[in-house]
Design a protein around this motif. Structure first.
Motif, PDB file in Angstrom:
ATOM      1  N   GLY A 120       7.219 -10.245  19.646  1.00 44.51           N
ATOM      2  CA  GLY A 120       8.352  -9.858  18.829  1.00 44.51           C
ATOM      3  C   GLY A 120       8.050  -9.719  17.354  1.00 44.51           C
ATOM      4  N   THR A 121       6.898 -10.215  16.900  1.00 42.34           N
ATOM      5  CA  THR A 121       6.500 -10.055  15.504  1.00 42.34           C
ATOM      6  C   THR A 121       5.622  -8.822  15.376  1.00 42.34           C
ATOM      7  OG1 THR A 121       6.624 -12.420  15.000  1.00 42.34           O
ATOM      8  CG2 THR A 121       5.228 -11.080  13.582  1.00 42.34           C
ATOM      9  N   HIS A 122       5.999  -7.905  14.483  1.00 41.17           N
ATOM     10  CA  HIS A 122       5.281  -6.648  14.335  1.00 41.17           C
ATOM     11  C   HIS A 122       4.680  -6.452  12.951  1.00 41.17           C
ATOM     12  CE1 HIS A 122       6.578  -5.075  18.247  1.00 41.17           C
ATOM     13  NE2 HIS A 122       7.688  -5.746  18.019  1.00 41.17           N
ATOM     14  N   VAL A 123       5.125  -7.252  11.990  1.00 42.28           N
ATOM     15  CA  VAL A 123       4.616  -7.158  10.619  1.00 42.28           C
ATOM     16  C   VAL A 123       4.399  -8.567  10.070  1.00 42.28           C
ATOM     17  CG1 VAL A 123       5.014  -6.284   8.278  1.00 42.28           C
ATOM     18  CG2 VAL A 123       5.974  -5.057  10.248  1.00 42.28           C
ATOM     19  N   VAL A 124       3.225  -8.790   9.485  1.00 43.95           N
ATOM     20  CA  VAL A 124       2.981 -10.024   8.740  1.00 43.95           C
ATOM     21  C   VAL A 124       2.435  -9.637   7.368  1.00 43.95           C
ATOM     22  CG1 VAL A 124       1.764 -12.217   8.598  1.00 43.95           C
ATOM     23  CG2 VAL A 124       2.507 -11.359  10.825  1.00 43.95           C
ATOM     24  N   ARG A 125       3.076 -10.131   6.336  1.00 43.49           N
ATOM     25  CA  ARG A 125       2.690  -9.834   4.948  1.00 43.49           C
ATOM     26  C   ARG A 125       2.176 -11.095   4.280  1.00 43.49           C
ATOM     27  NH1 ARG A 125       7.214  -8.771   0.270  1.00 43.49           N
ATOM     28  NH2 ARG A 125       5.817  -8.589  -1.546  1.00 43.49           N
ATOM     29  N   TRP A 126       0.924 -11.055   3.853  1.00 49.73           N
ATOM     30  CA  TRP A 126       0.321 -12.154   3.108  1.00 49.73           C
ATOM     31  C   TRP A 126       0.373 -11.801   1.627  1.00 49.73           C
ATOM     32  CZ3 TRP A 126      -5.677 -12.662   2.761  1.00 49.73           C
ATOM     33  CH2 TRP A 126      -6.004 -13.701   1.875  1.00 49.73           C
ATOM     34  N   GLN A 127       1.182 -12.503   0.869  1.00 50.02           N
ATOM     35  CA  GLN A 127       1.338 -12.218  -0.547  1.00 50.02           C
ATOM     36  C   GLN A 127       0.144 -12.764  -1.333  1.00 50.02           C
ATOM     37  OE1 GLN A 127       5.288 -14.065  -1.008  1.00 50.02           O
ATOM     38  NE2 GLN A 127       6.104 -12.040  -1.477  1.00 50.02           N
ATOM     39  N   ARG A 128      -0.445 -11.889  -2.156  1.00 47.58           N
ATOM     40  CA  ARG A 128      -1.604 -12.282  -2.964  1.00 47.58           C
ATOM     41  C   ARG A 128      -1.378 -11.918  -4.429  1.00 47.58           C
ATOM     42  NH1 ARG A 128      -7.256 -10.406  -1.150  1.00 47.58           N
ATOM     43  NH2 ARG A 128      -6.396  -8.316  -1.515  1.00 47.58           N
ATOM     44  N   THR A 159      -2.760  -2.395  -0.470  1.00 47.62           N
ATOM     45  CA  THR A 159      -2.627  -1.419  -1.541  1.00 47.62           C
ATOM     46  C   THR A 159      -3.153  -2.036  -2.831  1.00 47.62           C
ATOM     47  OG1 THR A 159      -0.661  -0.450  -0.509  1.00 47.62           O
ATOM     48  CG2 THR A 159      -1.038   0.049  -2.829  1.00 47.62           C
ATOM     49  N   TYR A 160      -4.176  -1.405  -3.412  1.00 47.17           N
ATOM     50  CA  TYR A 160      -4.776  -1.926  -4.645  1.00 47.17           C
ATOM     51  C   TYR A 160      -4.128  -1.344  -5.901  1.00 47.17           C
ATOM     52  CZ  TYR A 160      -8.605  -4.114  -2.041  1.00 47.17           C
ATOM     53  OH  TYR A 160      -9.357  -4.911  -1.195  1.00 47.17           O
ATOM     54  N   LEU A 161      -3.626  -0.130  -5.808  1.00 48.28           N
ATOM     55  CA  LEU A 161      -2.907   0.496  -6.914  1.00 48.28           C
ATOM     56  C   LEU A 161      -1.681   1.208  -6.363  1.00 48.28           C
ATOM     57  CD1 LEU A 161      -5.491   2.271  -9.313  1.00 48.28           C
ATOM     58  CD2 LEU A 161      -4.205   0.172  -9.730  1.00 48.28           C
ATOM     59  N   GLY A 162      -0.562   1.143  -7.092  1.00 50.44           N
ATOM     60  CA  GLY A 162       0.643   1.837  -6.653  1.00 50.44           C
ATOM     61  C   GLY A 162       1.507   0.977  -5.754  1.00 50.44           C
ATOM     62  N   PRO A 163       2.615   1.538  -5.275  1.00 48.67           N
ATOM     63  CA  PRO A 163       3.548   0.792  -4.420  1.00 48.67           C
ATOM     64  C   PRO A 163       2.970   0.544  -3.033  1.00 48.67           C
ATOM     65  CG  PRO A 163       4.222   3.087  -4.600  1.00 48.67           C
ATOM     66  CD  PRO A 163       3.089   2.905  -5.564  1.00 48.67           C
ATOM     67  N   GLU A 207      23.822  -0.488   5.742  1.00 52.60           N
ATOM     68  CA  GLU A 207      23.203  -1.552   4.951  1.00 52.60           C
ATOM     69  C   GLU A 207      21.759  -1.787   5.384  1.00 52.60           C
ATOM     70  OE1 GLU A 207      25.731  -4.913   5.355  1.00 52.60           O
ATOM     71  OE2 GLU A 207      27.404  -3.991   4.276  1.00 52.60           O
ATOM     72  N   THR A 208      21.111  -0.728   5.814  1.00 54.95           N
ATOM     73  CA  THR A 208      19.727  -0.829   6.241  1.00 54.95           C
ATOM     74  C   THR A 208      18.853  -1.327   5.095  1.00 54.95           C
ATOM     75  OG1 THR A 208      19.950   0.929   7.864  1.00 54.95           O
ATOM     76  CG2 THR A 208      17.737   0.447   7.097  1.00 54.95           C
ATOM     77  N   SER A 209      18.033  -2.325   5.365  1.00 54.02           N
ATOM     78  CA  SER A 209      17.179  -2.934   4.341  1.00 54.02           C
ATOM     79  C   SER A 209      15.725  -2.523   4.566  1.00 54.02           C
ATOM     80  CB  SER A 209      17.301  -4.466   4.398  1.00 54.02           C
ATOM     81  OG  SER A 209      16.421  -5.074   3.483  1.00 54.02           O
ATOM     82  N   ILE A 210      15.136  -1.889   3.557  1.00 52.69           N
ATOM     83  CA  ILE A 210      13.736  -1.485   3.625  1.00 52.69           C
ATOM     84  C   ILE A 210      12.897  -2.507   2.870  1.00 52.69           C
ATOM     85  CG2 ILE A 210      12.059   0.286   2.991  1.00 52.69           C
ATOM     86  CD1 ILE A 210      14.329   2.339   3.229  1.00 52.69           C
ATOM     87  N   GLU A 211      11.959  -3.116   3.561  1.00 49.06           N
ATOM     88  CA  GLU A 211      11.070  -4.102   2.947  1.00 49.06           C
ATOM     89  C   GLU A 211       9.792  -3.407   2.490  1.00 49.06           C
ATOM     90  OE1 GLU A 211      11.061  -8.106   4.916  1.00 49.06           O
ATOM     91  OE2 GLU A 211      11.915  -6.944   6.575  1.00 49.06           O
ATOM     92  N   ALA A 212       9.123  -3.998   1.503  1.00 47.19           N
ATOM     93  CA  ALA A 212       7.920  -3.373   0.953  1.00 47.19           C
ATOM     94  C   ALA A 212       6.927  -4.427   0.486  1.00 47.19           C
ATOM     95  CB  ALA A 212       8.279  -2.447  -0.202  1.00 47.19           C
ATOM     96  N   ALA A 213       5.660  -4.121   0.646  1.00 45.04           N
ATOM     97  CA  ALA A 213       4.594  -4.979   0.139  1.00 45.04           C
ATOM     98  C   ALA A 213       4.338  -4.654  -1.326  1.00 45.04           C
ATOM     99  CB  ALA A 213       3.329  -4.770   0.954  1.00 45.04           C
ATOM    100  N   SER A 214       3.731  -5.587  -2.034  1.00 42.00           N
ATOM    101  CA  SER A 214       3.332  -5.382  -3.418  1.00 42.00           C
ATOM    102  C   SER A 214       1.823  -5.151  -3.477  1.00 42.00           C
ATOM    103  CB  SER A 214       3.691  -6.611  -4.258  1.00 42.00           C
ATOM    104  OG  SER A 214       5.076  -6.849  -4.239  1.00 42.00           O
ATOM    105  N   CYS A 215       1.337  -4.761  -4.645  1.00 49.09           N
ATOM    106  CA  CYS A 215      -0.095  -4.580  -4.837  1.00 49.09           C
ATOM    107  C   CYS A 215      -0.848  -5.849  -4.438  1.00 49.09           C
ATOM    108  CB  CYS A 215      -0.400  -4.252  -6.295  1.00 49.09           C
ATOM    109  SG  CYS A 215      -0.364  -2.512  -6.688  1.00 49.09           S
ATOM    110  N   PHE A 216      -1.955  -5.674  -3.743  1.00 48.73           N
ATOM    111  CA  PHE A 216      -2.870  -6.729  -3.304  1.00 48.73           C
ATOM    112  C   PHE A 216      -2.345  -7.522  -2.113  1.00 48.73           C
ATOM    113  CE2 PHE A 216      -4.769  -5.651  -7.293  1.00 48.73           C
ATOM    114  CZ  PHE A 216      -6.130  -5.859  -7.095  1.00 48.73           C
TER     115      PHE A 216
END
Length: 221
Positions: free
Chosen positions: A30-38, A132-136, A170-179
Motif C-alpha cells: 500500500g505504500t507507493h512513495v517514500v520521501r527522505w528529506q535531506r 532533484t539537485y536543481l529546480g523543483p 480539494e485534491t492535494s499535490i505533494e512535492a519533494a524539495s531539492c536534494f
C-alpha cells in the motif's frame, strides 16, 4: 526481487522521513512513495549552476553501474564541487543497491529545460529512486484522490484538470524539495500491476532552469 519482508497490513500511500533507514517502508503493502528529506549541499548546488551556465554538462549522461562500482568522474565536468556530487551519487547508488539487491543499476542525470513528464502517470518500473539537485522536485498525488482510469489514454486527450482524473476539488499535490530522495513504486513491482505511484514532473519557470534530476533504476539479469 527483494530479500526485504513486505508487511501484510495496508500502509500509508506515501511517507516522509528524515532517516534513510525508513526507505525500507517502500516495501510495505500500500505504500507507493517514500520521501527522505535531506539538506541542500551548497557545494553541489554551486558546482551545478556554474557548469550549466558554461554549457559544460550539456543534457547530462546515462550509464550502468555494477554493485559497489563507483561513478567514473569523466561523466562530470571538472570544477570545484565535482567530487561532492560524485560522492553523493555514489552514496545513493550504494543505498539503492542495498535496498533492491540488484546486480546492476541504470543511472541517469537529466538536465531539463522543460517538464519531462508533465502529466500525472505511473511508471512501468519496479522501484525507482529520484533526486532533484536543481529546480523543483517530483510531484505525486494520493491514490484516493484520483480515478486511475483517467490516466494515460483514459484522459481522452484532455488535461488532468479536465479529464476527470481528480475526484475531489480539494485534491492535494505533494512535492519533494531539492536534494530529497524519493522512491516511487511502479507497476512492475510484484503484486503491483494495477497500482504504482501516480506522479509527474513539476512545471518549471525561467528561474528554475535547468532542472537537474538523478534517476536510478534496478537492472536484472
Amino acid at each position: 526481487m527483494s530479500l526485504f519482508p513486505v508487511t501484510s497490513t495496508l500502509q500509508p500511500y506515501s511517507r516522509v522521513t528524515q532517516h534513510p533507514a525508513e526507505l525500507l517502508r517502500i516495501f510495505d503493502t500500500g505504500t507507493h512513495v517514500v520521501r527522505w528529506q535531506r539538506r541542500t549541499n551548497l557545494a553541489i548546488t554551486t558546482y551545478l549552476r556554474q557548469v550549466t551556465t558554461k554549457g559544460l554538462l550539456s543534457s547530462g549522461f546515462r550509464t550502468c553501474l555494477k554493485a559497489n562500482q563507483q561513478l567514473d568522474p569523466i561523466h562530470l565536468p571538472d570544477g570545484p564541487g565535482r567530487s561532492a556530487l560524485a560522492d553523493d551519487i555514489r552514496q545513493l547508488s550504494v543505498l539503492y543497491h542495498d535496498l533492491l539487491g540488484c546486480p546492476m543499476i541504470g543511472l541517469r542525470l537529466e538536465v531539463l529545460h522543460n517538464a519531462m513528464c508533465p502529466r500525472f502517470h505511473v511508471d512501468r518500473t519496479g522501484i525507482r529512486m529520484t533526486c532533484t539537485y536543481l529546480g523543483p522536485g517530483t510531484e505525486w498525488i494520493d491514490d484516493v484522490q484520483v480515478d486511475r482510469t483517467r490516466l494515460g489514454s483514459g484522459a481522452n486527450g484532455l488535461p488532468d484538470t479536465q479529464s476527470g482524473l481528480f475526484t475531489t476539488d480539494e485534491t492535494s499535490i505533494e512535492a519533494a524539495s531539492c536534494f530529497d530522495v524519493v522512491l516511487l513504486k511502479g507497476t512492475l513491482w510484484q503484486g503491483n500491476t494495477a497500482q504504482g505511484a501516480i506522479h509527474r514532473s513539476p512545471a518549471t519557470t525561467p528561474s528554475d532552469n535547468p532542472r537537474i534530476l538523478l534517476v536510478i533504476d534496478a537492472l536484472w539479469d
